[in-house]
Each structure stands twice: as structure tokens, then as C-alpha cells.
Design an enzyme around this catalytic site. Sequence first.
Site, PDB file in Angstrom:
ATOM      1  CG  ASN A  32     -18.865  52.263 -12.244  1.00 45.22           C
ATOM      2  OD1 ASN A  32     -20.036  52.119 -12.580  1.00 45.22           O
ATOM      3  ND2 ASN A  32     -18.453  53.275 -11.518  1.00 45.22           N
ATOM      4  N   GLY A  36     -25.637  49.792 -12.346  1.00 43.71           N
ATOM      5  CA  GLY A  36     -25.978  48.742 -13.312  1.00 43.71           C
ATOM      6  C   GLY A  36     -25.796  47.368 -12.680  1.00 43.71           C
ATOM      7  CG  ASP A  56     -15.496  55.239 -12.577  1.00 45.43           C
ATOM      8  OD1 ASP A  56     -16.083  55.935 -13.434  1.00 45.43           O
ATOM      9  OD2 ASP A  56     -15.366  55.582 -11.384  1.00 45.43           O
ATOM     10  CB  VAL A  57     -16.490  55.881 -18.518  1.00 49.45           C
ATOM     11  CG1 VAL A  57     -16.657  54.516 -19.156  1.00 49.45           C
ATOM     12  CG2 VAL A  57     -17.823  56.432 -18.005  1.00 49.45           C
ATOM     13  N   GLY A 102     -13.078  61.969 -25.850  1.00 49.71           N
ATOM     14  CA  GLY A 102     -11.661  61.886 -26.229  1.00 49.71           C
ATOM     15  C   GLY A 102     -11.374  60.571 -26.941  1.00 49.71           C
ATOM     16  CB  ALA A 114     -27.683  58.816 -22.645  1.00 45.74           C
ATOM     17  CE1 TYR A 145     -28.737  61.627 -14.805  1.00 44.72           C
ATOM     18  CE2 TYR A 145     -30.901  62.642 -14.835  1.00 44.72           C
ATOM     19  CZ  TYR A 145     -30.006  61.726 -15.344  1.00 44.72           C
ATOM     20  OH  TYR A 145     -30.373  60.906 -16.386  1.00 44.72           O
ATOM     21  CE  LYS A 149     -26.998  61.997 -18.082  1.00 41.71           C
ATOM     22  NZ  LYS A 149     -26.282  61.054 -18.956  1.00 41.71           N
TER      23      LYS A 149
END
Length: 315
Positions: A32, A36, A56-57, A102, A114, A145, A149
Site C-alpha cells: 500500500n 514502501g 493494504d493487506v 487465510g 517476516a 511493533y 510481531k
Amino acid sequence: MRVVITGAAGFIGSHLCDRFLRDGHRIVALDNLITGSQDNIAHLAGNRNFEFIYHDVSNFIHVPGTVEAVLHFASPASPIDYLKYPIQTLKVGALGTHNALGMALAKGARFLLASTSEVYGDPLEHPQKESYAGNVDPVGPRGVYDEAKRYAEALVMAYHRQHQMDTRIVRIFNTYGPRMRLDDGRVVPNFIGQAVRGEALSVFGDGSQTRSFQYIDDLVEGVVRLLHSDFVEPVNIGTTREISILEFAKIVNRVSDNRSGIIFAEGSRIDGDPQTRKPDTRRAREVLNWRPRVELEHGLEWTLEYFRSVLTAVS
Ligand code: UDP
């Protein structure tokens, strides 16, 4: 294989695209672009094995066709980025990982997450082995963060255990190289940007905190080996050459021939900034027969060359 890479326009994601294309695979790249950049994958436009989907995942992921592997690399990853996007960071670690899992389940694809050395927080064990459960403050500034994770890892293991999904978890330690964002706030682009401009390097605190810096190509090799292995438990990928930030500043000045020295920015360390960080990489050596190859000084020279070209292009 047809491989989905989330966060494909990021620093690491874009290098993975290059490697998987070189190895003869097809890539579906999702990003998205909040942290990046399309510049990182611009050279792949027109490659018939490369497809980019702006997405946008953290929202439902729809990828038509067959998929053999999903590499979930989408997330802000530098401290200033995840402080700027705390909610998106939590969402992509939680909802994004759920959506990516999913989709992988529906496709019968292998899944690689990651993860990060940040799951160890400000570690009380040194060096950090994969069995170390960490020292994370959930309500500290880095919590968004670190906890995202940690949750993502738990979710991956839940899919593995409940659905027998074929999963992998890589815990990535400090990585540097071309295509890091000059303004992402991390120590490598900050120092190299300053060095190229002939400025003094900004050492936060007294510079006694340590990190271990690996070159991007070594990380990519570790990820590829892990994906092709059958190892489900987390694997640290990082270098064991641990140096203080002050020493690192001196190396950058030497490699870049910068004569402007160092300034101590006493108040700039973010709360919870880990004092030490160094991976125990025995597992990566034994399971993947992996070890880092690139010397810091060489990697820094290649990275400098990249940042010089970026800075020349903008000036
Ligand atoms: N750091 C520094 N100067 C900078 C940026 C960062 O001294 O201009 C320090 C920071 O306080 C931390 C280390 O460098 O101790 C590594 O920071 P980075 O943001 O690269 O990543 P981290 O390993 O903390 O996630």
C-alpha cells in the site's frame, strides 16, 4: 512457483522480488506504499513474471489463480515509522497476518512470516537464542511493533497447529543495504546520508548500545533457504559481529572518508531502545547451513554508492 510477497515495494520485499524472479518464479507483489516505494520495484515493470497490486493487506486479500508460497513482509519496520503509524503497524501485524494466512490456506500455499529481533525486546539474555521469550514492554513506544510481531508469530503457529499449514518464521536482525529509505530514521540511512552530505554523524545517547548489522543479500539467502527447508520453529537470521553504535559511526566515517566526526544527540534515544542485540545463529547454521558472507565494510561501500546516487538524483 507463483509467490505472493506482501510489502514487496519495501526495502527487503523488493530484494526478495529480485531474487525470486532470478530463480525463475512468478511474483504477485502487494503493497500500500505507506512506507514502501514504487521506485524500489520500478525496474520490474514490464517483466511478464511480475505483477503489482496496490493493496493494504490489513483488508481482505484477493489474489486470483494459484499460489504456492506467501511471504508476509508488509509492515512499517523502522522505529520512527512505527511511531508515526502505530495503529497501521498493529493492524498489519494482526489483521494483515490473518488475511495473508487465510489466503495461503485457501490456496494451499506455504507461508513465511517476516518476524524480527524486536520480539526479544530489550533482551536480558545475550546473545539471543530462538528459545528466549523476550523482554517487551507492551505499553512502551516500541510495543506497537514488538507486540504485533509477537502476535503474528502466535497466529502463524496457530495456523500450523490447527490447519497443519506449512509455515516458517524468520526473525530478522538489523539489516542494511541499497533501497533503505533515506529518511526512515534508522541508523544506517541516517549515518550514510550524513556522511554523504559531509555532516557529523548523530550518535544517540552515548553510543554504547550495540547492534549487529547484516547485508541484505545475506538475509535474502537466509529467507530463501528457510522457505525451502521443512523447519517450522522460528529461525534468527543476522550477523554475530556485534558493535557499539559509536564504533559503527567511526566505521561509516572511515569507509565514506567523512571528516566531520560525530555528535552525541543525548536526548534522541527512543524509550526502550535496546541496549544490546546480537543473534545466536546456531540454528540457522545447523538447519539451513547458512552463514553471513558479506563483511560490514564491503556492504557499507555498496550501500554508500546507492545513497550517493539517490542524493545526486535529488540535488
Ligand atoms: N541511532 C543513532 N543515531 C541515529 C539513528 C539511530 O545513534 O541517527 C541508534 C539508535 O538509538 C539505536 C541504534 O542506533 O540504538 C539502532 O537504531 P535503528 O533505528 O537503526 O534500529 P533498531 O535496531 O533500534 O530497531
